[in-house]
Design a protein around this motif. Sequence first.
Motif, PDB file in Angstrom:
ATOM      1  N   GLN A 161      54.650  73.213  22.678  1.00 51.20           N
ATOM      2  CA  GLN A 161      55.032  71.834  23.538  1.00 51.20           C
ATOM      3  C   GLN A 161      54.204  71.553  24.508  1.00 51.20           C
ATOM      4  N   GLU A 166      51.151  68.658  25.325  1.00 51.01           N
ATOM      5  CA  GLU A 166      51.476  67.754  26.542  1.00 51.01           C
ATOM      6  C   GLU A 166      50.063  67.663  27.172  1.00 51.01           C
ATOM      7  N   HIS A 226      55.073  67.764  18.451  1.00 47.26           N
ATOM      8  CA  HIS A 226      55.370  67.814  19.949  1.00 47.26           C
ATOM      9  C   HIS A 226      57.004  67.483  20.021  1.00 47.26           C
ATOM     10  N   LYS A 257      59.586  70.362  21.187  1.00 44.52           N
ATOM     11  CA  LYS A 257      60.274  69.990  22.307  1.00 44.52           C
ATOM     12  C   LYS A 257      61.928  70.291  21.894  1.00 44.52           C
TER      13      LYS A 257
END
Length: 348
Positions: free
Chosen positions: A187, A191, A272, A276
Motif C-alpha cells: 500500500q 502511494e 492499492h 489498503k
Amino acid sequence: MSVINRKSVGVVLLSALLLGVLYCYMYQPNRVFGDVGVRRENGRPGDDDIAASNDLHLVAPAHLQYKQPSIIHGRGDVVTVTPWLSPVVWEGTFNAVLLDSIYRPKNISIAATVFAVGKYIKFLKDFLETAEQHFFVGFKVHVYVFTDRPDEVPRVRMAAGRQLTVRPVPSSQRWQEISARRMELIQLLIEEQPRRANSYIFCLDVDSKFHGRWGTESLGGLVAVIHPGYYRDDRSRFPYERRPASRAHLAAGEGDFYYCGGAFGGLLQEVHQLAKTCRANFEDDAKEGIEAAWQEESHLNRYMWINKPSKVLSPEYLWQDFKSRNPEIQIIRFSGVIKNYAEIRPNV
C-alpha cells in the motif's frame, strides 16, 4: 406574491435541488471495495479513469497477421471464463504476439514486489535471473525487493528499461508477521508512485522461479491467480478463514476459487485498494486478538469474493515444484521451489 406562487417556487427549487443531488450521486466516481465505500480523493474523473479506459481500449497494428481465431475450437479440458465473465488464462487461450503488439504502443510499466526477509534471501538470485528471462520481456519493469539483508541482494544483470530497487525492512521472529506486513508495505509503495495510465503491479513470492512466459496476457484491472493446491477441490475444502469473528471470514457456500497470496496484481489503483482494505481488516482483527488462518492470503480471498477479479490466471502462474503436473497444465510459468520450512522460517 401570493401564497400559491410561493409554494410553486418552493416546489421548483426543491425539485431542482433533488435533481442536483441525484446527478451528483449518479456521476460521482465512487466504488465499493471490500465491505466499505471508498471515494476517490479528487471527486472527479482523473488518472484512475484514464488507466481503466486504456486498459479496455485494445488497438492492434493495422497489418499484423496471425492465425485466425475460432469460437468453436479451443481448450475443451478447462474452463476459460468465470461466471462473472472474466477470462481464465491458460496456455492455448491467447496469442502472445498479438497481445504484445497491442500493449507495446501503450508504453506500459510493470512494477513487481518481492519480499526476501531473513533466510528467504537465498531464493532471490534465481527469482531475479529467471524473471529476466520470462517476466514481461521487452517491457519496462521495476522490481522492488523488500529485505532486512540489503547487503546480500545479488547483482543481476538487467536488460535495458528494467531496474531494481532495494527497500530495507525490519526482520521478524515470526514468519506470520512478515507475511501480514506485506499488504501495508505494498500500500505504502503504491502511494509513493505517480498516478499515471498503464501502470501495473504484481506482488510475487520470492521462493519461486519463472519457467515460462509471464507477459501481457496477465494484464487486467484486478488479477488473481488460482492456487495450485485446491483448484480441483470442492470449495468446502478451501482453507478460508471460517471464524465469523474475523473480517476475512467466508461462510460455508461462499467463495469462488481459492486464490494465491503469493501472486496477484493489476492496475496500481486496484491493487492499492486491495492492499489498503486487507491491511485495515487485518489490523482491526489484530486489535481483537484474531489472526486469520493464512494471514494476508485469507484477507485477499475475502476481498476477491466481494470484488471480483477482472482476470484470473490459471495454476500455470504459480505451480509447486513438489507437485506432479496434471494433464491440463500444459506449461508451468512460475513455480514455488522445494524447500525446508524448518530451515528458512524463524518459527514453524
